[in-house]
Design a protein around this motif. Structure first.
Motif, PDB file in Angstrom:
ATOM      1  N   GLN A  79     -25.604 -85.955  67.896  1.00 46.20           N
ATOM      2  CA  GLN A  79     -25.718 -84.513  67.674  1.00 46.20           C
ATOM      3  C   GLN A  79     -24.390 -83.803  67.938  1.00 46.20           C
ATOM      4  O   GLN A  79     -24.012 -82.882  67.207  1.00 46.20           O
ATOM      5  CB  GLN A  79     -26.822 -83.941  68.558  1.00 46.20           C
ATOM      6  CG  GLN A  79     -28.221 -84.418  68.164  1.00 46.20           C
ATOM      7  CD  GLN A  79     -29.293 -84.010  69.155  1.00 46.20           C
ATOM      8  OE1 GLN A  79     -29.049 -83.962  70.370  1.00 46.20           O
ATOM      9  NE2 GLN A  79     -30.489 -83.726  68.663  1.00 46.20           N
ATOM     10  N   SER A 115     -22.001 -81.782  65.278  1.00 43.26           N
ATOM     11  CA  SER A 115     -21.652 -80.375  65.498  1.00 43.26           C
ATOM     12  C   SER A 115     -20.157 -80.111  65.352  1.00 43.26           C
ATOM     13  O   SER A 115     -19.752 -78.966  65.118  1.00 43.26           O
ATOM     14  CB  SER A 115     -22.117 -79.927  66.882  1.00 43.26           C
ATOM     15  OG  SER A 115     -21.335 -80.518  67.913  1.00 43.26           O
ATOM     16  N   PRO A 129     -35.246 -90.374  63.725  1.00 42.80           N
ATOM     17  CA  PRO A 129     -35.716 -88.985  63.576  1.00 42.80           C
ATOM     18  C   PRO A 129     -34.589 -88.012  63.217  1.00 42.80           C
ATOM     19  O   PRO A 129     -34.819 -87.036  62.490  1.00 42.80           O
ATOM     20  CB  PRO A 129     -36.322 -88.662  64.942  1.00 42.80           C
ATOM     21  CG  PRO A 129     -36.697 -89.985  65.524  1.00 42.80           C
ATOM     22  CD  PRO A 129     -35.628 -90.919  65.050  1.00 42.80           C
ATOM     23  N   LEU A 130     -33.370 -88.272  63.725  1.00 41.87           N
ATOM     24  CA  LEU A 130     -32.244 -87.388  63.408  1.00 41.87           C
ATOM     25  C   LEU A 130     -31.860 -87.512  61.939  1.00 41.87           C
ATOM     26  O   LEU A 130     -31.503 -86.525  61.291  1.00 41.87           O
ATOM     27  CB  LEU A 130     -31.046 -87.728  64.294  1.00 41.87           C
ATOM     28  CG  LEU A 130     -31.268 -87.631  65.808  1.00 41.87           C
ATOM     29  CD1 LEU A 130     -29.963 -87.926  66.543  1.00 41.87           C
ATOM     30  CD2 LEU A 130     -31.804 -86.264  66.193  1.00 41.87           C
ATOM     31  N   GLN A 141     -33.990 -88.298  59.601  1.00 38.77           N
ATOM     32  CA  GLN A 141     -35.073 -87.615  58.890  1.00 38.77           C
ATOM     33  C   GLN A 141     -34.825 -86.115  58.834  1.00 38.77           C
ATOM     34  O   GLN A 141     -35.020 -85.472  57.798  1.00 38.77           O
ATOM     35  CB  GLN A 141     -36.409 -87.891  59.575  1.00 38.77           C
ATOM     36  CG  GLN A 141     -37.082 -89.190  59.179  1.00 38.77           C
ATOM     37  CD  GLN A 141     -38.473 -89.299  59.768  1.00 38.77           C
ATOM     38  OE1 GLN A 141     -38.685 -89.033  60.952  1.00 38.77           O
ATOM     39  NE2 GLN A 141     -39.433 -89.695  58.946  1.00 38.77           N
ATOM     40  N   GLU A 142     -34.378 -85.545  59.957  1.00 39.70           N
ATOM     41  CA  GLU A 142     -34.089 -84.108  60.007  1.00 39.70           C
ATOM     42  C   GLU A 142     -33.012 -83.723  59.000  1.00 39.70           C
ATOM     43  O   GLU A 142     -33.026 -82.614  58.456  1.00 39.70           O
ATOM     44  CB  GLU A 142     -33.645 -83.704  61.419  1.00 39.70           C
ATOM     45  CG  GLU A 142     -34.746 -83.783  62.473  1.00 39.70           C
ATOM     46  CD  GLU A 142     -34.225 -83.464  63.851  1.00 39.70           C
ATOM     47  OE1 GLU A 142     -33.043 -83.056  63.965  1.00 39.70           O
ATOM     48  OE2 GLU A 142     -34.991 -83.622  64.826  1.00 39.70           O
ATOM     49  N   LEU A 143     -32.095 -84.646  58.765  1.00 36.73           N
ATOM     50  CA  LEU A 143     -31.002 -84.391  57.819  1.00 36.73           C
ATOM     51  C   LEU A 143     -31.387 -84.742  56.390  1.00 36.73           C
ATOM     52  O   LEU A 143     -30.542 -84.721  55.486  1.00 36.73           O
ATOM     53  CB  LEU A 143     -29.758 -85.186  58.239  1.00 36.73           C
ATOM     54  CG  LEU A 143     -29.128 -84.770  59.575  1.00 36.73           C
ATOM     55  CD1 LEU A 143     -28.063 -85.775  60.003  1.00 36.73           C
ATOM     56  CD2 LEU A 143     -28.543 -83.368  59.480  1.00 36.73           C
ATOM     57  N   LYS A 144     -32.676 -85.095  56.205  1.00 37.24           N
ATOM     58  CA  LYS A 144     -33.225 -85.406  54.880  1.00 37.24           C
ATOM     59  C   LYS A 144     -32.510 -86.591  54.227  1.00 37.24           C
ATOM     60  O   LYS A 144     -32.209 -86.590  53.023  1.00 37.24           O
ATOM     61  CB  LYS A 144     -33.193 -84.181  53.967  1.00 37.24           C
ATOM     62  CG  LYS A 144     -33.958 -82.983  54.527  1.00 37.24           C
ATOM     63  CD  LYS A 144     -34.071 -81.863  53.527  1.00 37.24           C
ATOM     64  CE  LYS A 144     -34.718 -80.619  54.129  1.00 37.24           C
ATOM     65  NZ  LYS A 144     -35.954 -80.885  54.881  1.00 37.24           N
TER      66      LYS A 144
END
Length: 378
Positions: free
Chosen positions: A223, A227, A18-19, A21-24
């Motif tokens: 994450q 960051s 999912p992470l 996916q969030e970053l395309k």
């Protein structure tokens, strides 16, 4: 590189999917897994690992844990390397062999030492596509009555943080002194108050760590690393990085019909210091009589890229095939690996590679193509 596919529920996904996916990220089918092939520019991901720090989700890798009496002795029968030389906190890259000396898989064994009950412990990391095959092979030969075997492949996240700045960045989240860990060293530590397994190993040719941890903490670590500027990287950059460092890809550069001597892995064969093991007779014969062909590095003389499966020719005759090939983003020219007859597998040998019915010059060169100046040696 495996072909790109559309998202499908039939493929297995890691907890970090999912992470990505969030970053395309753009995904690819890698065996039975749906994995990110790139998050943005492969060139930028590659550059991050070579010059700063990049991170890879490698949770798809197989992860086995051993605990019990004589773990090392039991595993000694399956590999040509002498695991008895390992001290607690050390590891060994090796290969599982079949009866013909062929490579079932390449692995890393992390020896954890002996506990107060006299039981030895160890972790074995294997390739994702061969996890089931490896598990079946290992359980066929080890004495499970005395050894507890756990397959935790689906239970843990595995993140590789690689690059010259990787250690310093990871240090922010770990209380132990990472600089005290040598190359191929490992230990247990705490990250976000959760137990973690940290190993100074990798598959890029750069310094860095591989961190095995539970999924929730793994998500948080990904994450946090993101960051502080660690670049997420996919299989596309990973494939170029490992090729530059001449690290073999199982299923292409090594397989069940190639032996360690033929694959240029003779350095992990310890015939003089260990007893019997599966495939020993074949390796002894190859050591005394020599091999007929071996894996070599090729540098293309131009911009054309030699891909997996392309024929290699000498004096107009096909003498081998490319196992891996791509543009070296570090060096600026295409490189490749191929098995060639021993008599022409010499540095400086002029050859040709057939690419779409045309012939392009190549020359045999020394491996690895690239060696990091910042990478630790064991």
């Amino acid at each position: 590189m495996a072909h790109l596919v559309e998202t499908t529920q039939s493929l297995t996904r890691t907890p970090l999917f999912p992470l990505a996916q969030e970053l395309k990220a753009r995904f690819t089918c890698f065996g039975t897994w749906e994995m990110p092939v790139r998050f943005g520019s492969i060139i930028k991901e590659h550059e991050a690992v070579r010059n700063h720090a990049g991170m890879f989700d490698i949770s798809h890798m197989g992860k086995f844990v051993f605990q019990g009496k004589n773990v090392v002795d039991q595993l000694q029968r399956l590999v040509p390397s002498d695991f008895s030389r390992l001290q607690p906190g050390e590891s060994q890259y090796s290969v599982l062999l079949n009866e013909n000396g062929g490579i079932i898989d390449d692995i890393i064994f992390y020896y954890q030492g002996t506990n107060n009950n006299g039981d030895q412990g160890g972790v074995l990391i294997v390739n994702a596509a061969t996890t089931t095959k490896d598990r079946t092979w290992i359980l066929k030969y080890i004495g499970t009555s005395k050894i507890e075997f756990q397959d935790i492949s689906q239970d843990k996240v595995l993140i590789a943080i690689q690059g010259p700045k990787a250690t310093g960045i990871l240090q922010k989240f770990v209380s132990v002194d990472l600089n005290s860990i040598k190359a191929f060293g490992h230990l247990g530590a705490s990250i976000f108050n959760q137990p973690a397994f940290l190993a100074r190993t990798g598959y890029t040719g750069e310094d860095g760590f591989e961190v095995m941890i539970n999924p929730e903490a793994g998500v948080e670590l990904w994450q946090k690393l993101l960051s502080v500027g660690v670049v997420p990287c996919g299989l596309g950059a990973r494939d170029i990085l490992r090729l530059e460092a001449s690290m073999a890809l199982y299923g292409q550069d090594i397989n069940d019909s190639t032996t360690p001597f033929e694959a240029g892995l003779g350095w992990l064969i310890h015939l003089d210091t260990k007893g019997d093991f599966i495939g020993r007779e074949v390796l002894e014969q190859q050591k005394s009589q020599g091999i007929t062909h071996k894996l070599v590095g090729l540098q293309m003389q131009g911009r054309s890229i030699a891909r997996h499966g392309y024929p290699v020719l000498s004096s107009g005759e096909v003498v081998g095939k490319i196992t891996s090939g791509n543009i070296s983003l570090t060096l600026g020219y295409p490189v490749a690996l191929a098995y060639l007859p021993k008599d022409i597998a010499q540095v400086g040998q002029q050859l040709e590679v057939e690419i779409r019915s045309k012939y392009y010059p190549a020359v045999v060169v020394k491996k690895p193509f690239y060696r990091s100046t910042s990478r630790l040696t064991s």
